[in-house]
Design a protein around this motif. Sequence first.
Motif, PDB file in Angstrom:
ATOM      1  N   VAL A 101       0.850  -1.200   0.000  1.00 25.25           N
ATOM      2  CA  VAL A 101       0.000   0.000   0.000  1.00 25.25           C
ATOM      3  C   VAL A 101       0.885   1.249   0.000  1.00 25.25           C
ATOM      4  O   VAL A 101       0.653   2.196  -0.755  1.00 25.25           O
ATOM      5  CB  VAL A 101      -0.970  -0.009   1.209  1.00 25.25           C
ATOM      6  CG1 VAL A 101      -1.714   1.309   1.309  1.00 25.25           C
ATOM      7  CG2 VAL A 101      -1.974  -1.155   1.080  1.00 25.25           C
ATOM      8  N   ALA A 102       1.947   1.223   0.827  1.00 21.99           N
ATOM      9  CA  ALA A 102       2.857   2.377   0.886  1.00 21.99           C
ATOM     10  C   ALA A 102       3.582   2.573  -0.441  1.00 21.99           C
ATOM     11  O   ALA A 102       3.695   3.687  -0.944  1.00 21.99           O
ATOM     12  CB  ALA A 102       3.864   2.180   2.001  1.00 21.99           C
ATOM     13  N   GLY A 103       4.087   1.467  -1.003  1.00 20.69           N
ATOM     14  CA  GLY A 103       4.813   1.546  -2.276  1.00 20.69           C
ATOM     15  C   GLY A 103       3.936   2.060  -3.403  1.00 20.69           C
ATOM     16  O   GLY A 103       4.377   2.834  -4.257  1.00 20.69           O
ATOM     17  N   SER A 104       2.637   1.647  -3.393  1.00 16.15           N
ATOM     18  CA  SER A 104       1.731   2.072  -4.471  1.00 16.15           C
ATOM     19  C   SER A 104       1.295   3.535  -4.290  1.00 16.15           C
ATOM     20  O   SER A 104       1.086   4.251  -5.254  1.00 16.15           O
ATOM     21  CB  SER A 104       0.506   1.160  -4.532  1.00 16.15           C
ATOM     22  OG  SER A 104      -0.357   1.389  -3.430  1.00 16.15           O
ATOM     23  N   LYS A 105       1.163   3.966  -3.010  1.00 22.41           N
ATOM     24  CA  LYS A 105       0.689   5.342  -2.755  1.00 22.41           C
ATOM     25  C   LYS A 105       1.818   6.367  -2.766  1.00 22.41           C
ATOM     26  O   LYS A 105       1.661   7.473  -3.270  1.00 22.41           O
ATOM     27  CB  LYS A 105       0.010   5.409  -1.375  1.00 22.41           C
ATOM     28  CG  LYS A 105      -1.460   5.022  -1.386  1.00 22.41           C
ATOM     29  CD  LYS A 105      -2.072   5.333  -0.017  1.00 22.41           C
ATOM     30  CE  LYS A 105      -3.554   4.997   0.002  1.00 22.41           C
ATOM     31  NZ  LYS A 105      -4.155   5.207   1.322  1.00 22.41           N
ATOM     32  N   PHE A 106       2.943   6.008  -2.142  1.00 20.29           N
ATOM     33  CA  PHE A 106       4.004   7.004  -1.910  1.00 20.29           C
ATOM     34  C   PHE A 106       5.360   6.625  -2.493  1.00 20.29           C
ATOM     35  O   PHE A 106       6.362   7.247  -2.169  1.00 20.29           O
ATOM     36  CB  PHE A 106       4.179   7.248  -0.396  1.00 20.29           C
ATOM     37  CG  PHE A 106       2.890   7.424   0.345  1.00 20.29           C
ATOM     38  CD1 PHE A 106       2.012   8.448   0.009  1.00 20.29           C
ATOM     39  CD2 PHE A 106       2.540   6.565   1.385  1.00 20.29           C
ATOM     40  CE1 PHE A 106       0.817   8.601   0.687  1.00 20.29           C
ATOM     41  CE2 PHE A 106       1.342   6.721   2.071  1.00 20.29           C
ATOM     42  CZ  PHE A 106       0.472   7.736   1.719  1.00 20.29           C
ATOM     43  N   GLY A 107       5.421   5.588  -3.305  1.00 23.43           N
ATOM     44  CA  GLY A 107       6.711   5.164  -3.847  1.00 23.43           C
ATOM     45  C   GLY A 107       7.620   4.686  -2.728  1.00 23.43           C
ATOM     46  O   GLY A 107       7.200   3.960  -1.842  1.00 23.43           O
ATOM     47  N   MET A 108       8.864   5.149  -2.732  1.00 26.54           N
ATOM     48  CA  MET A 108       9.837   4.714  -1.702  1.00 26.54           C
ATOM     49  C   MET A 108       9.937   5.736  -0.557  1.00 26.54           C
ATOM     50  O   MET A 108      10.880   5.709   0.220  1.00 26.54           O
ATOM     51  CB  MET A 108      11.216   4.503  -2.343  1.00 26.54           C
ATOM     52  CG  MET A 108      11.254   3.467  -3.448  1.00 26.54           C
ATOM     53  SD  MET A 108      10.757   1.812  -2.912  1.00 26.54           S
ATOM     54  CE  MET A 108      12.225   1.269  -2.041  1.00 26.54           C
ATOM     55  N   GLN A 109       8.951   6.645  -0.454  1.00 30.25           N
ATOM     56  CA  GLN A 109       9.043   7.768   0.486  1.00 30.25           C
ATOM     57  C   GLN A 109       9.186   7.325   1.949  1.00 30.25           C
ATOM     58  O   GLN A 109       9.737   8.050   2.769  1.00 30.25           O
ATOM     59  CB  GLN A 109       7.793   8.660   0.353  1.00 30.25           C
ATOM     60  CG  GLN A 109       7.969  10.013   1.026  1.00 30.25           C
ATOM     61  CD  GLN A 109       6.735  10.896   0.902  1.00 30.25           C
ATOM     62  OE1 GLN A 109       5.845  10.658   0.092  1.00 30.25           O
ATOM     63  NE2 GLN A 109       6.664  11.933   1.715  1.00 30.25           N
ATOM     64  N   LEU A 110       8.671   6.130   2.292  1.00 29.30           N
ATOM     65  CA  LEU A 110       8.718   5.699   3.697  1.00 29.30           C
ATOM     66  C   LEU A 110       9.857   4.711   3.987  1.00 29.30           C
ATOM     67  O   LEU A 110       9.867   4.047   5.012  1.00 29.30           O
ATOM     68  CB  LEU A 110       7.376   5.069   4.093  1.00 29.30           C
ATOM     69  CG  LEU A 110       6.180   6.035   4.106  1.00 29.30           C
ATOM     70  CD1 LEU A 110       4.901   5.310   4.489  1.00 29.30           C
ATOM     71  CD2 LEU A 110       6.416   7.203   5.058  1.00 29.30           C
ATOM     72  N   LEU A 111      10.835   4.656   3.075  1.00 27.65           N
ATOM     73  CA  LEU A 111      11.960   3.728   3.280  1.00 27.65           C
ATOM     74  C   LEU A 111      12.731   4.059   4.560  1.00 27.65           C
ATOM     75  O   LEU A 111      13.226   3.177   5.257  1.00 27.65           O
ATOM     76  CB  LEU A 111      12.901   3.770   2.058  1.00 27.65           C
ATOM     77  CG  LEU A 111      13.980   2.680   1.998  1.00 27.65           C
ATOM     78  CD1 LEU A 111      13.374   1.293   1.883  1.00 27.65           C
ATOM     79  CD2 LEU A 111      14.925   2.920   0.824  1.00 27.65           C
ATOM     80  N   TRP A 112      12.823   5.354   4.894  1.00 29.91           N
ATOM     81  CA  TRP A 112      13.543   5.778   6.112  1.00 29.91           C
ATOM     82  C   TRP A 112      12.879   5.211   7.369  1.00 29.91           C
ATOM     83  O   TRP A 112      13.563   4.844   8.329  1.00 29.91           O
ATOM     84  CB  TRP A 112      13.614   7.310   6.191  1.00 29.91           C
ATOM     85  CG  TRP A 112      12.286   7.981   6.396  1.00 29.91           C
ATOM     86  CD1 TRP A 112      11.387   8.314   5.429  1.00 29.91           C
ATOM     87  CD2 TRP A 112      11.705   8.382   7.643  1.00 29.91           C
ATOM     88  NE1 TRP A 112      10.280   8.905   5.982  1.00 29.91           N
ATOM     89  CE2 TRP A 112      10.445   8.958   7.342  1.00 29.91           C
ATOM     90  CE3 TRP A 112      12.110   8.329   8.964  1.00 29.91           C
ATOM     91  CZ2 TRP A 112       9.592   9.467   8.316  1.00 29.91           C
ATOM     92  CZ3 TRP A 112      11.261   8.837   9.947  1.00 29.91           C
ATOM     93  CH2 TRP A 112      10.026   9.393   9.626  1.00 29.91           C
ATOM     94  N   VAL A 113      11.531   5.114   7.361  1.00 27.03           N
ATOM     95  CA  VAL A 113      10.812   4.552   8.524  1.00 27.03           C
ATOM     96  C   VAL A 113      11.184   3.077   8.669  1.00 27.03           C
ATOM     97  O   VAL A 113      11.452   2.583   9.765  1.00 27.03           O
ATOM     98  CB  VAL A 113       9.277   4.673   8.354  1.00 27.03           C
ATOM     99  CG1 VAL A 113       8.557   4.147   9.589  1.00 27.03           C
ATOM    100  CG2 VAL A 113       8.868   6.109   8.082  1.00 27.03           C
ATOM    101  N   LEU A 114      11.234   2.388   7.528  1.00 24.27           N
ATOM    102  CA  LEU A 114      11.581   0.960   7.530  1.00 24.27           C
ATOM    103  C   LEU A 114      13.006   0.749   8.043  1.00 24.27           C
ATOM    104  O   LEU A 114      13.259  -0.125   8.871  1.00 24.27           O
ATOM    105  CB  LEU A 114      11.439   0.403   6.101  1.00 24.27           C
ATOM    106  CG  LEU A 114      11.759  -1.080   5.925  1.00 24.27           C
ATOM    107  CD1 LEU A 114      10.775  -1.942   6.693  1.00 24.27           C
ATOM    108  CD2 LEU A 114      11.747  -1.465   4.457  1.00 24.27           C
ATOM    109  N   LEU A 115      13.933   1.600   7.569  1.00 26.56           N
ATOM    110  CA  LEU A 115      15.341   1.470   7.981  1.00 26.56           C
ATOM    111  C   LEU A 115      15.492   1.674   9.489  1.00 26.56           C
ATOM    112  O   LEU A 115      16.142   0.866  10.171  1.00 26.56           O
ATOM    113  CB  LEU A 115      16.202   2.489   7.209  1.00 26.56           C
ATOM    114  CG  LEU A 115      17.703   2.438   7.501  1.00 26.56           C
ATOM    115  CD1 LEU A 115      18.306   1.131   7.017  1.00 26.56           C
ATOM    116  CD2 LEU A 115      18.424   3.606   6.840  1.00 26.56           C
ATOM    117  N   LEU A 116      14.868   2.731  10.024  1.00 27.25           N
ATOM    118  CA  LEU A 116      14.946   2.999  11.470  1.00 27.25           C
ATOM    119  C   LEU A 116      14.313   1.858  12.272  1.00 27.25           C
ATOM    120  O   LEU A 116      14.866   1.400  13.267  1.00 27.25           O
ATOM    121  CB  LEU A 116      14.221   4.309  11.811  1.00 27.25           C
ATOM    122  CG  LEU A 116      15.018   5.607  11.677  1.00 27.25           C
ATOM    123  CD1 LEU A 116      14.160   6.785  12.093  1.00 27.25           C
ATOM    124  CD2 LEU A 116      16.288   5.575  12.531  1.00 27.25           C
TER     125      LEU A 116
END
Length: 423
Positions: free
Chosen positions: A42-57
């Motif tokens: 859902v995140a990838g389809s809506k916002f691309g890779m924008q939330l990758l930093w949340v995943l990394l942390l």
Amino acid sequence: MADETSKNSLLKKIIAIILSFGPGIFAIGYTIGTGSVTSMIVAGSKFGMQLLWVLLLSCLFSGILMFAYGNFALITGETALYGFKKHLKFGKILAILIIIGVTFGQWNSLMGILGISSNIIFEILAINFESLVPYKYETVLLTAIIIITVFYLLMLVGKYTFFEKILVIFVTLMGVSFLISLFFVQPLPVDVIKGLIPTIPEVPGGKMLVAAFVGTTMAAATFLSRPLFIKGKGWTIKNLPQQKKDSITAAILIFVISGTIMAVACGALFHEGKVVTHVLDMANTLEPVAGKWAVTIFFFGALSAGLSSIFPCLLIAPLLIADYQSGELDTNSKQFRIITAVACLVALIGPIFGANPIEIQILSQVFNVFVLPIVILGIILMLKNKKVMKDYKTGLSIYIGLYAAFFFSLLISYNGIIALLDY
């Protein structure tokens, strides 16, 4: 002939590496289920890779917390909640709150997992047997009943090594399926780099997804159950280096697999302006670029993710209660059978009411966030207790990581409350 022998020995080595995995495999099972897959897609389809930093942390803090809880178990010989109850002033209340909070989140998650897995099987069947399409509700419900019954019967076999082997199979299938999917759709490198810059999407549902992300990646259940799984593995204080390696490997694998899923959705859907709201949308992630085969591969990965999560989710309530009572889990006890049976019935609520499993799944991940601060605070207090930790001194870098994780979890909990109020 020599070439064939070397191929066989390489394959044997790979299988040996996979099977030598420690309790970290349960961490991956808890963390990357359909909840994680759904949030990432859902995140990838809506916002691309924008939330990758949340995943990394989240993965960084998860590795630190797995390490901290694992070390506590090996040095003291105690499990988490039993230790809280025994050594902390308000430990009893803290432990009971944790049991209620984690069980609520995981059982909610179980509803979504079962709903999504049953829907995936229905979609695979519908591709081959079109006559089933008018009977979607009945087929999904019957599939859900069969899946949960089979898993309940497997639970009654009840041996740590047995659960571990099944999880290893599902997690491997899942990882391989998503990596194959990534070959079909690669995200732009610039998207990946941008995704490491902290920003929250200023759109409806943006805050909710950030909270769901953390709820699924920094799952409290993963850390709390680690001491019990370490006991089940038969590890002792001699296994401290192995425990450290296991924590790091699990955190890296969680980041790689989750990031891959997000990248697949970003590459296939984000730039097309397509958003995932139903289970079939998840399958359509790859169809434009790779046809029916990609749908099958992707479904297979998502289904493996779902099935790898059912075991840990069913195990969580009896695990935590056993942990609180004595620090020992007896999978042959009457208590274990009754609690897992109740969990199975709760799991069927979503499919019975025909609820949208994707919404259930994201909501349940948000609920997981609220118990996280007390789970982190609990382990900080235990590690600081010299009487409990004997001569072992926890490194400064671990304390910095734990305090940072605690602050991060408070921020995300606040964010989660706002997201739920908006919802």
